[in-house]
Design a protein around this motif. Structure first.
Motif, mmCIF file in Angstrom:
data_model
loop_
_atom_site.group_PDB
_atom_site.id
_atom_site.type_symbol
_atom_site.label_atom_id
_atom_site.label_comp_id
_atom_site.label_asym_id
_atom_site.label_seq_id
_atom_site.Cartn_x
_atom_site.Cartn_y
_atom_site.Cartn_z
ATOM 1 N N UNK A 285 0.845 -1.193 0.000
ATOM 2 C CA UNK A 285 0.000 0.000 0.000
ATOM 3 C C UNK A 285 0.881 1.243 0.000
ATOM 4 N N UNK A 286 0.595 2.152 -0.936
ATOM 5 C CA UNK A 286 1.280 3.433 -1.006
ATOM 6 C C UNK A 286 0.246 4.500 -1.280
ATOM 7 N N UNK B 78 6.631 -2.832 6.586
ATOM 8 C CA UNK B 78 7.965 -2.522 7.109
ATOM 9 C C UNK B 78 8.558 -1.423 6.245
ATOM 10 N N UNK B 79 9.156 -0.451 6.895
ATOM 11 C CA UNK B 79 9.889 0.585 6.186
ATOM 12 C C UNK B 79 11.204 0.781 6.919
ATOM 13 N N UNK C 195 10.577 9.479 -2.179
ATOM 14 C CA UNK C 195 10.576 10.703 -1.379
ATOM 15 C C UNK C 195 9.701 10.565 -0.133
ATOM 16 N N UNK C 196 8.502 9.961 -0.313
ATOM 17 C CA UNK C 196 7.594 9.806 0.822
ATOM 18 C C UNK C 196 8.209 8.872 1.872
ATOM 19 N N UNK C 197 8.818 7.774 1.407
ATOM 20 C CA UNK C 197 9.455 6.835 2.337
ATOM 21 C C UNK C 197 10.550 7.536 3.135
ATOM 22 N N UNK C 198 11.342 8.339 2.471
ATOM 23 C CA UNK C 198 12.412 9.058 3.166
ATOM 24 C C UNK C 198 11.862 10.075 4.147
ATOM 25 N N UNK D 111 12.642 10.059 8.018
ATOM 26 C CA UNK D 111 13.200 11.262 8.657
ATOM 27 C C UNK D 111 12.426 11.641 9.910
ATOM 28 N N UNK D 112 11.124 11.290 9.930
ATOM 29 C CA UNK D 112 10.287 11.587 11.096
ATOM 30 C C UNK D 112 10.302 10.437 12.108
#
Length: 168
Positions: free
Chosen positions: A57-58, A123-124, A131-134, A138-139
Motif C-alpha cells: 500500500x502506497x 515494514x519501512x 521521497x515519501x518513504x524518506x 526522517x520523522x
C-alpha cells in the motif's frame, strides 16, 4: 486443476515480497506446493490451482503490479480460488482490527472474485526508495509492523480451504 499455489506480489521496497515468501513457506509447511513469483514473471496462471496476490500500500493505493496482474488475468483467476493481501500500515493497526481493502484492492477482489482480503502491517527500513518513504523515515515513523504469527494464522486458514474437498 493443479494443486500448485502461486503467490505473487507487488512491492516497492521488498517488505511485501518477504511476506509473500513467508506465506509460501507456511503453505509448504501445510503440505501444499507453493511458488513465489513477481507478477512480471507470470504470463499464465493455468499451471496453478490457487493464486494468492499481495500488494504493498502506497498513498492509499494497492501496488500497480498487483492491480495490473489482477486485471490482466481476471478471467483465469475467476476459475480458481484466489486470496488477496495488502501490506503497508506503519503502525500496529493492522494487527489490532480488521481493515477493509483500499478501493484499488477492492476492485481487484471483485474482478477476481477473491475469497478473502486481509491487510497486514508493513515494514519501512533505512534505505527505502522514494521521497515519501524518506520523509517517513526522517520523522522516525519507520519500522517493522509485520505480525508473522497473524500472517501464519491467516495462511493456515487459506491452506485449510485449499485442502478441503470441493463443496464442503
Amino acid at each position: 486443476m493443479s494443486e500448485k499455489v502461486l503467490v505473487t506480489y507487488g512491492t516497492k521496497n521488498g517488505s511485501t515480497a518477504e511476506i509473500a515468501d513467508f506465506i509460501a513457506s507456511v503453505l509448504r509447511d501445510e503440505g501444499l506446493e507453493a511458488e513465489v513469483r513477481p507478477p512480471s514473471e507470470v504470463t499464465d496462471v493455468a499451471p496453478y490451482g490457487t493464486v494468492v496476490i499481495g500488494g504493498a500500500l502506497y498513498m492509499g493505493r494497492w501496488h500497480r503490479d498487483a492491480r495490473r496482474f489482477a486485471r490482466q488475468h481476471r478471467q483465469e483467476l475467476r476459475e480458481r480460488p484466489v486470496w488477496l493481501f495488502s501490506s503497508g500500515p506503519l503502525d500496529p493497526s493492522a494487527s489490532e482490527r480488521e481493515m477493509p481493502p483500499v478501493p484499488s484492492a477492492r476492485r481487484a477482489q471483485r474482478r477476481t472474485e477473491a475469497r478473502d482480503h486481509v491487510t497486514f502491517g508493513g515494514r519501512l527500513a533505512a534505505g527505502a526508495k522514494g521521497r515519501m518513504a524518506n520523509a517517513i523515515l526522517d520523522e522516525n515513523r519507520g519500522g517493522d509492523f509485520r505480525d508473522l504469527p497473524r500472517i501464519a494464522e491467516w495462511t493456515a486458514r487459506v491452506a485449510s480451504e485449499i485442502k478441503a474437498p470441493e463443496g464442503s
